[in-house]
Design a protein around this motif. Structure first.
Motif, PDB file in Angstrom:
ATOM      1  N   GLU A  48     -40.765  33.185  29.018  1.00 54.14           N
ATOM      2  CA  GLU A  48     -40.980  32.789  30.409  1.00 54.14           C
ATOM      3  C   GLU A  48     -41.396  33.990  31.258  1.00 54.14           C
ATOM      4  O   GLU A  48     -42.252  33.880  32.140  1.00 54.14           O
ATOM      5  N   LEU A  49     -40.773  35.137  30.989  1.00 55.21           N
ATOM      6  CA  LEU A  49     -41.129  36.351  31.720  1.00 55.21           C
ATOM      7  C   LEU A  49     -42.569  36.750  31.414  1.00 55.21           C
ATOM      8  O   LEU A  49     -43.326  37.141  32.312  1.00 55.21           O
ATOM      9  N   PHE A  50     -42.961  36.617  30.149  1.00 58.16           N
ATOM     10  CA  PHE A  50     -44.338  36.917  29.747  1.00 58.16           C
ATOM     11  C   PHE A  50     -45.319  35.994  30.464  1.00 58.16           C
ATOM     12  O   PHE A  50     -46.362  36.438  30.961  1.00 58.16           O
ATOM     13  N   LYS A  51     -44.986  34.714  30.524  1.00 55.48           N
ATOM     14  CA  LYS A  51     -45.843  33.749  31.219  1.00 55.48           C
ATOM     15  C   LYS A  51     -46.017  34.113  32.691  1.00 55.48           C
ATOM     16  O   LYS A  51     -47.128  34.108  33.223  1.00 55.48           O
ATOM     17  N   SER A  52     -44.891  34.426  33.342  1.00 53.89           N
ATOM     18  CA  SER A  52     -44.946  34.688  34.780  1.00 53.89           C
ATOM     19  C   SER A  52     -45.698  35.982  35.103  1.00 53.89           C
ATOM     20  O   SER A  52     -46.362  36.077  36.134  1.00 53.89           O
ATOM     21  N   MET A  53     -45.602  36.975  34.198  1.00 57.89           N
ATOM     22  CA  MET A  53     -46.240  38.261  34.474  1.00 57.89           C
ATOM     23  C   MET A  53     -47.706  38.310  34.065  1.00 57.89           C
ATOM     24  O   MET A  53     -48.442  39.192  34.515  1.00 57.89           O
ATOM     25  N   THR A  54     -48.130  37.376  33.208  1.00 57.93           N
ATOM     26  CA  THR A  54     -49.533  37.370  32.755  1.00 57.93           C
ATOM     27  C   THR A  54     -50.325  36.188  33.298  1.00 57.93           C
ATOM     28  O   THR A  54     -51.554  36.180  33.217  1.00 57.93           O
ATOM     29  N   GLY A  55     -49.621  35.189  33.813  1.00 58.47           N
ATOM     30  CA  GLY A  55     -50.303  34.018  34.352  1.00 58.47           C
ATOM     31  C   GLY A  55     -50.833  33.058  33.308  1.00 58.47           C
ATOM     32  O   GLY A  55     -51.684  32.214  33.608  1.00 58.47           O
ATOM     33  N   VAL A  56     -50.319  33.157  32.076  1.00 54.09           N
ATOM     34  CA  VAL A  56     -50.784  32.254  31.021  1.00 54.09           C
ATOM     35  C   VAL A  56     -49.910  30.998  30.992  1.00 54.09           C
ATOM     36  O   VAL A  56     -48.761  31.007  31.416  1.00 54.09           O
ATOM     37  N   ALA A  57     -50.488  29.915  30.478  1.00 57.30           N
ATOM     38  CA  ALA A  57     -49.759  28.651  30.335  1.00 57.30           C
ATOM     39  C   ALA A  57     -49.469  28.430  28.851  1.00 57.30           C
ATOM     40  O   ALA A  57     -50.383  28.278  28.045  1.00 57.30           O
ATOM     41  N   MET A  58     -48.175  28.450  28.481  1.00 59.05           N
ATOM     42  CA  MET A  58     -47.767  28.205  27.099  1.00 59.05           C
ATOM     43  C   MET A  58     -46.644  27.170  27.104  1.00 59.05           C
ATOM     44  O   MET A  58     -45.887  27.065  28.062  1.00 59.05           O
ATOM     45  N   GLN A  59     -46.539  26.435  26.023  1.00 59.55           N
ATOM     46  CA  GLN A  59     -45.542  25.365  25.918  1.00 59.55           C
ATOM     47  C   GLN A  59     -44.307  25.862  25.179  1.00 59.55           C
ATOM     48  O   GLN A  59     -44.402  26.333  24.034  1.00 59.55           O
ATOM     49  N   HIS A  60     -43.156  25.742  25.802  1.00 63.54           N
ATOM     50  CA  HIS A  60     -41.899  26.171  25.172  1.00 63.54           C
ATOM     51  C   HIS A  60     -41.357  25.069  24.274  1.00 63.54           C
ATOM     52  O   HIS A  60     -41.284  23.912  24.661  1.00 63.54           O
ATOM     53  N   VAL A  61     -40.952  25.444  23.050  1.00 61.23           N
ATOM     54  CA  VAL A  61     -40.354  24.510  22.104  1.00 61.23           C
ATOM     55  C   VAL A  61     -38.975  25.047  21.720  1.00 61.23           C
ATOM     56  O   VAL A  61     -38.868  26.007  20.959  1.00 61.23           O
ATOM     57  N   PRO A  62     -37.893  24.471  22.255  1.00 63.13           N
ATOM     58  CA  PRO A  62     -36.548  24.967  21.942  1.00 63.13           C
ATOM     59  C   PRO A  62     -36.019  24.438  20.615  1.00 63.13           C
ATOM     60  O   PRO A  62     -36.285  23.296  20.238  1.00 63.13           O
ATOM     61  N   TYR A  63     -35.275  25.270  19.906  1.00 68.87           N
ATOM     62  CA  TYR A  63     -34.628  24.883  18.655  1.00 68.87           C
ATOM     63  C   TYR A  63     -33.132  25.169  18.781  1.00 68.87           C
ATOM     64  O   TYR A  63     -32.689  25.832  19.721  1.00 68.87           O
ATOM     65  N   LYS A  64     -32.369  24.688  17.820  1.00 67.44           N
ATOM     66  CA  LYS A  64     -30.935  24.979  17.784  1.00 67.44           C
ATOM     67  C   LYS A  64     -30.708  26.233  16.943  1.00 67.44           C
ATOM     68  O   LYS A  64     -30.152  26.187  15.855  1.00 67.44           O
ATOM     69  N   GLY A  65     -31.198  27.350  17.458  1.00 70.48           N
ATOM     70  CA  GLY A  65     -31.056  28.607  16.748  1.00 70.48           C
ATOM     71  C   GLY A  65     -32.396  29.200  16.362  1.00 70.48           C
ATOM     72  O   GLY A  65     -33.422  28.493  16.318  1.00 70.48           O
ATOM     73  N   SER A  66     -32.387  30.486  16.086  1.00 69.85           N
ATOM     74  CA  SER A  66     -33.615  31.191  15.745  1.00 69.85           C
ATOM     75  C   SER A  66     -34.150  30.817  14.369  1.00 69.85           C
ATOM     76  O   SER A  66     -35.367  30.695  14.177  1.00 69.85           O
ATOM     77  N   ALA A  67     -33.246  30.633  13.400  1.00 68.05           N
ATOM     78  CA  ALA A  67     -33.676  30.384  12.016  1.00 68.05           C
ATOM     79  C   ALA A  67     -34.590  29.166  11.871  1.00 68.05           C
ATOM     80  O   ALA A  67     -35.647  29.261  11.236  1.00 68.05           O
ATOM     81  N   PRO A  68     -34.243  27.987  12.438  1.00 61.21           N
ATOM     82  CA  PRO A  68     -35.158  26.849  12.308  1.00 61.21           C
ATOM     83  C   PRO A  68     -36.480  27.060  13.031  1.00 61.21           C
ATOM     84  O   PRO A  68     -37.515  26.546  12.604  1.00 61.21           O
ATOM     85  N   ALA A  69     -36.447  27.839  14.113  1.00 62.37           N
ATOM     86  CA  ALA A  69     -37.695  28.135  14.823  1.00 62.37           C
ATOM     87  C   ALA A  69     -38.591  29.026  13.966  1.00 62.37           C
ATOM     88  O   ALA A  69     -39.805  28.806  13.878  1.00 62.37           O
ATOM     89  N   VAL A  70     -37.994  30.021  13.315  1.00 66.95           N
ATOM     90  CA  VAL A  70     -38.763  30.902  12.430  1.00 66.95           C
ATOM     91  C   VAL A  70     -39.353  30.103  11.271  1.00 66.95           C
ATOM     92  O   VAL A  70     -40.492  30.340  10.855  1.00 66.95           O
TER      93      VAL A  70
END
Length: 332
Positions: free
Chosen positions: A179-201
């Motif tokens: 979110e900080l990256f989005k706000s500081m660069t002005g890019v639009a990206m879609q956030h996809v939340p997971y229940k932990g880092s491992a399933p996201a990786v």
């Protein structure tokens, strides 16, 4: 530990403080002092197995058990950006047998992101010590068409909303780094939340999501094997473990997002119990084997007194509250 890595910080009060802390238990009858610990100790991890919080908890638990003379087990209670596990420990008996591997998310970010918190990060916990500071690492699936931060920004601006970035859950430091990256660069990206880092990786490896601002320990092995492409680290300077990977701040001035992890107990845990855990953890984090294991994961071990950790949490809460407000990030 690499020669370029900073030395493990010394406690402000040194051995004198450690002796004074242990002396807290002197007024307690010998029988009561010897009673802890006399059964298994649980470290609750508020994220799924395989993520950074889990990795650090298991390393600490492996060495903390022998120091305390009891088995230490890890209990993963993922969900709600760490709030499910946090609530469990906040309501646990304050006897030293249920501990919590807290994070910058659970103890500095979430209360600004969530309208309703199931616990008070300050009042409901007794800080013991920070365990490690960990850089976040911006990684991409190798099939993605960008290799650098400028290329990522250009691609994202040319394809608004097309890039999905995964996280360990809403409100996690991984989420907020994005979110900080989005706000500081002005890019639009879609956030996809997971229940932990491992399933996201796992989904990142399968190219189901394009990028992650992941904690370094859960991604660094995939980077070294070539399965993930490192784009940049989120710290102000490059990491000694990945010296060829630039910092985002080299391209986006002022960008910095570092994760931290620390051990806490429920509030009202007896001071003599906190002192005993603290003394054991002090030995663990100064153990060369532990320092090496944490360093290999890209983590910087940290040792501090409970008072120092409490002050650090208060400062981080103020810092990240401002970041959340400025970035516009929200969960509820």
């Amino acid at each position: 530990m690499s020669a370029s890595r900073p030395q493990l910080p010394r406690r402000a009060f040194g051995l004198a403080a450690l002796a004074a802390t242990l002396a807290l238990g002197s007024a307690v009858p010998a029988q009561a002092q010897g009673a802890y610990p006399n059964k298994v100790i649980t470290i609750v991890v508020p994220f799924a197995a395989g993520g950074t919080t889990d990795i650090l908890a298991r390393v600490v638990g492996q060495y903390l058990g022998p120091e305390l003379g009891q088995q230490v087990v890890v209990d993963n209670r993922a969900g709600a950006g760490g709030n499910i596990g946090g609530q469990l420990v906040a309501r646990a008996a304050p006897d030293g047998y249920t501990l919590f591997m807290g994070t910058v998310g659970t103890h500095a970010i979430n209360q600004s992101l969530y309208k309703k918190m199931p616990f008070d990060p300050i009042k409901d916990f007794a800080p013991i010590s920070r365990v490690a500071n960990v850089p976040n690492l911006l990684v991409a699936n190798p099939q993605q068409p960008f290799k650098t931060v400028p290329e990522l920004i250009a691609y994202a601006k040319a394809n608004p909303g097309k890039i999905n970035f995964g996280s360990a859950g809403n409100g996690s430091s991984i989420h907020l780094s994005g979110e900080l990256f989005k706000s500081m660069t002005g890019v639009a990206m879609q956030h996809v939340p997971y229940k932990g880092s491992a399933p996201a990786v796992t989904d990142l490896l399968g190219n189901q999501i394009a990028i992650m601002f992941d904690n370094m320990p859960s991604s660094i092995q995939h980077v070294r094997s070539g399965k993930l492409r490192p784009i940049a680290v989120t710290t102000a300077k490059r990491s000694p473990e990945l010296p060829d990977v630039p910092a985002i701040g080299e391209f986006v001035p002022g960008y910095e997002a570092t994760s931290w992890f620390g051990l806490l107990a429920p509030a009202k845990t007896p001071p003599e119990v906190i002192a005993k855990i603290d003394a054991a953890l002090f030995k663990v984090l100064n153990n060369p084997e532990v320092m090496k294991k944490l360093s290999e994961q890209g983590a910087d071990p940290v040792v501090e007194t409970p008072e120092q950790f409490a002050a650090f949490i208060r400062a981080e809460t103020a810092k990240w509250g401002k970041v959340v407000k400025e970035s516009g990030a929200s969960v509820d």
